[in-house]
Enzyme design. Structure first.
Site, PDB file in Angstrom:
ATOM      1  N   LYS A   1       1.080  -1.082  -0.425  1.00 43.49           N
ATOM      2  CA  LYS A   1      -0.002   0.260  -0.094  1.00 43.49           C
ATOM      3  C   LYS A   1       0.743   1.155  -0.124  1.00 43.49           C
ATOM      4  CE  LYS A   1      -4.348  -2.373   1.343  1.00 43.49           C
ATOM      5  NZ  LYS A   1      -3.483  -3.658   1.778  1.00 43.49           N
TER       6      LYS A   1
HETATM    7  C1  LIG Z   1      -4.301  -4.208   1.261  1.00 41.82           C
HETATM    8  C2  LIG Z   1      -3.789  -5.665   0.775  1.00 41.82           C
HETATM    9  C3  LIG Z   1      -4.065  -6.481  -0.138  1.00 41.82           C
HETATM   10  C4  LIG Z   1      -5.232  -6.841  -0.491  1.00 41.82           C
HETATM   11  O1  LIG Z   1      -5.375  -5.695  -1.627  1.00 41.82           O
HETATM   12  P1  LIG Z   1      -6.990  -5.391  -2.674  1.00 41.82           P
HETATM   13  O2  LIG Z   1      -5.752  -4.375  -3.468  1.00 41.82           O
HETATM   14  O3  LIG Z   1      -7.698  -5.084  -1.600  1.00 41.82           O
HETATM   15  O4  LIG Z   1      -7.039  -6.461  -3.518  1.00 41.82           O
HETATM   16  C5  LIG Z   1      -2.955  -7.705   0.136  1.00 41.82           C
HETATM   17  N1  LIG Z   1      -2.307  -8.544   0.796  1.00 41.82           N
HETATM   18  C6  LIG Z   1      -1.766  -7.402   1.486  1.00 41.82           C
HETATM   19  C7  LIG Z   1      -0.375  -7.606   2.297  1.00 41.82           C
HETATM   20  C8  LIG Z   1      -2.663  -6.254   1.363  1.00 41.82           C
HETATM   21  O5  LIG Z   1      -2.085  -5.198   2.411  1.00 41.82           O
END
Ligand SMILES: *Cc1c(COP(=O)(O)O)cnc(C)c1O
Length: 467
Positions: A112
């Site tokens: 993120k």
């Molecule tokens: C947020 C997250 C996901 C999922 O991603 P999306 O964009 O919500 O599908 C997968 N793995 C980790 C470690 C995350 O923080």
């Protein structure tokens, strides 16, 4: 570039206004009016460029007139200069066919950071041009909160209030948020569950007494700018593996359908993608939807991959909009049906479209551990539970061995040391850059799970709406 709502009623906006607004005023999500396209020659021309330069090429058509190319380049250099690896999203080969794209070299060790670091800088840039102060409010069960706080700490004209459930997130997760001591960062521990915190935030957005006083905004993955920033690494990686001449498949550990939707956009833009593998844990609504057309929500089951413990994937609406022929009225009717019934079906036509690009898999906890063990035995890599779900789905996909499959490694294994140790016998240490987390001073408020108490606390500290 103009942006329209998936529900067809909101005024079209430019990139700057879409970034600041987040959600469209008719409850829909913003999407570009059309998908920009690159020719094979334009894609080939990106080979060998730095991450930040590919980012500029890929994002320029979406940003339009909201930033000059020089401004966009400056923001990309600043955002990606903070990553601990010079390649930003390095590739690692596991065996003949399988690769990992490491997306966790940012400040808070999860993918993120890649989008939020850029979003924080864009907020600051856009707010500097107007008489507006932004109040970001969110609830977190762990990862999103720390990435958003790191991205917004110290940014001018924006405050962030982040609610987390007291005592129900890990010490690392809490400290990643509460040791950020900037005056514009406000951490609030709620005496309640994540759902309680989330419900209060939702209520704030629809409460005119609160949202009328402040310019409230959200940083969750419905924000278009976040998705846009994630398109870049599909290009960077496919180029390394031979694009545009050769196709690549990607396996994506999926929760809110944001990361994998960015891959879909890359394909619409002309990047040759063999398949996008949508990997879910036992919370498998997306796997059921994409394999059998059954999009129906049930209860969330807690797993060792908490960021994928999601039933309703907010970004799925963006794909539905395309599957409905970009018809806002049809998409709105479909979403309203889903909101009342908690279920909807994808018809045969839609599934046929889906299967041109997507495939999906559900991975239970045992198979997740198998994948962690396999990666460790095969190549010495320790991977986190989310990544392991993606890798297991990649191994089960049946894609021809001549096509490389890249699994998106979405979190650093040190964020989930217990799961890694259980599967491999090795406990991954926190990287040096966050190593003194447990010596830093913490600061956060503790409040009862009470709407009036929380909004009073925020109201005393947030800058009023002006301009
Ligand atoms: C947020 C997250 C996901 C999922 O991603 P999306 O964009 O919500 O599908 C997968 N793995 C980790 C470690 C995350 O923080």
């Amino acid at each position: 570039m103009e942006y329209i709502s998936t529900r067809g009623h909101a005024e079209p906006l430019d990139f700057e206004n879409v970034t600041l607004a987040g959600l469209a005023s008719d409850g829909g999500l913003f999407v570009p009016r059309s998908w920009p396209k690159f020719s094979a020659a334009e894609i080939a021309d990106m080979a060998g460029l730095s991450y930040a330069e590919v980012a500029v090429r890929v994002m320029t058509p979406f940003v339009g007139d909201s930033l000059t190319e020089t401004e966009l380049r400056e923001l990309c250099r600043q955002a990606y200069g903070r990553f601990a690896h010079a390649a930003v999203t390095p590739l690692k080969q596991l065996d003949h066919q399988h690769w990992l794209m490491e997306l966790f070299h940012g400040p808070t060790l999860a993918f993120k950071d890649i989008a939020l670091q850029l979003l924080g800088l864009m907020f600051e840039k856009f707010l500097s041009r107007r008489e507006t102060h932004l109040t970001v409010v969110g609830a977190t069960s762990g990862d999103t909160g720390s990435a958003a706080i790191d991205a917004l700490a110290g940014r001018a004209k924006v405050d962030i209030f982040m609610l987390h459930p007291d005592g129900r997130i890990s010490d690392v997760q809490r400290r990643q948020m509460t040791t950020v001591l900037s005056p514009n960062v406000h951490n609030i521990a709620i005496d309640g569950s994540f759902d309680d915190a989330q419900a209060m935030v939702k209520r704030m957005f629809s409460d005119p007494d609160f949202s009328g006083k402040f310019n409230v905004s959200a940083v969750n993955s419905i924000n278009w700018a976040r998705l846009m920033a994630q398109i870049v690494y599909y290009f960077v990686t496919a180029l390394q593996l031979g694009a545009p001449k050769r196709k690549t498949a990607f396996s994506v550990p999926t929760g809110n359908f944001g990361d994998v939707f960015a891959g879909y956009v890359a394909a619409q833009m002309g990047l040759p993608i063999e398949k996008l593998i949508v990997a879910t844990n036992v919370n498998d609504i997306l796997h059921r939807a994409l394999s059998a057309g059954d999009y129906s929500a049930s209860n969330v089951t807690a797993t060792p991959a908490p960021s994928m413990d999601i039933q309703v994937s907010s970004n799925f609406e963006r794909l539905l909009f395309d599957l409905e022929g970009r018809d806002g009225a049809k998409t709105r009717a479909r979403m309203q049906r889903f909101e009342s019934d908690r279920a909807m079906a994808l018809d045969g036509d839609m599934l046929a479209q889906v299967h041109g690009l997507f495939t999906s898999a559900r991975v239970n906890n045992d198979d997740m551990r198998d994948a962690m063990r396999w990666a460790h035995e095969e190549s010495g890599e320790i991977i986190d539970p989310h990544t392991a779900i993606g890798l297991q789905a990649a191994r089960m996909s049946g894609i021809d061995a001549t096509t490389p499959i890249v699994t998106l490694a979405t979190a650093h294994p040190a964020k989930f040391p217990d799961a890694a140790e259980r599967a491999t016998g090795n406990r991954p240490p926190l990287p040096k850059r966050v190593g003194d987390l447990f010596e830093r001073k913490e600061d956060y408020a503790r409040l009862p799970s009470d709407y009036d108490a929380v909004t009073a606390y925020i109201s005393e500290r947030a800058a009023p709406r002006y301009g």
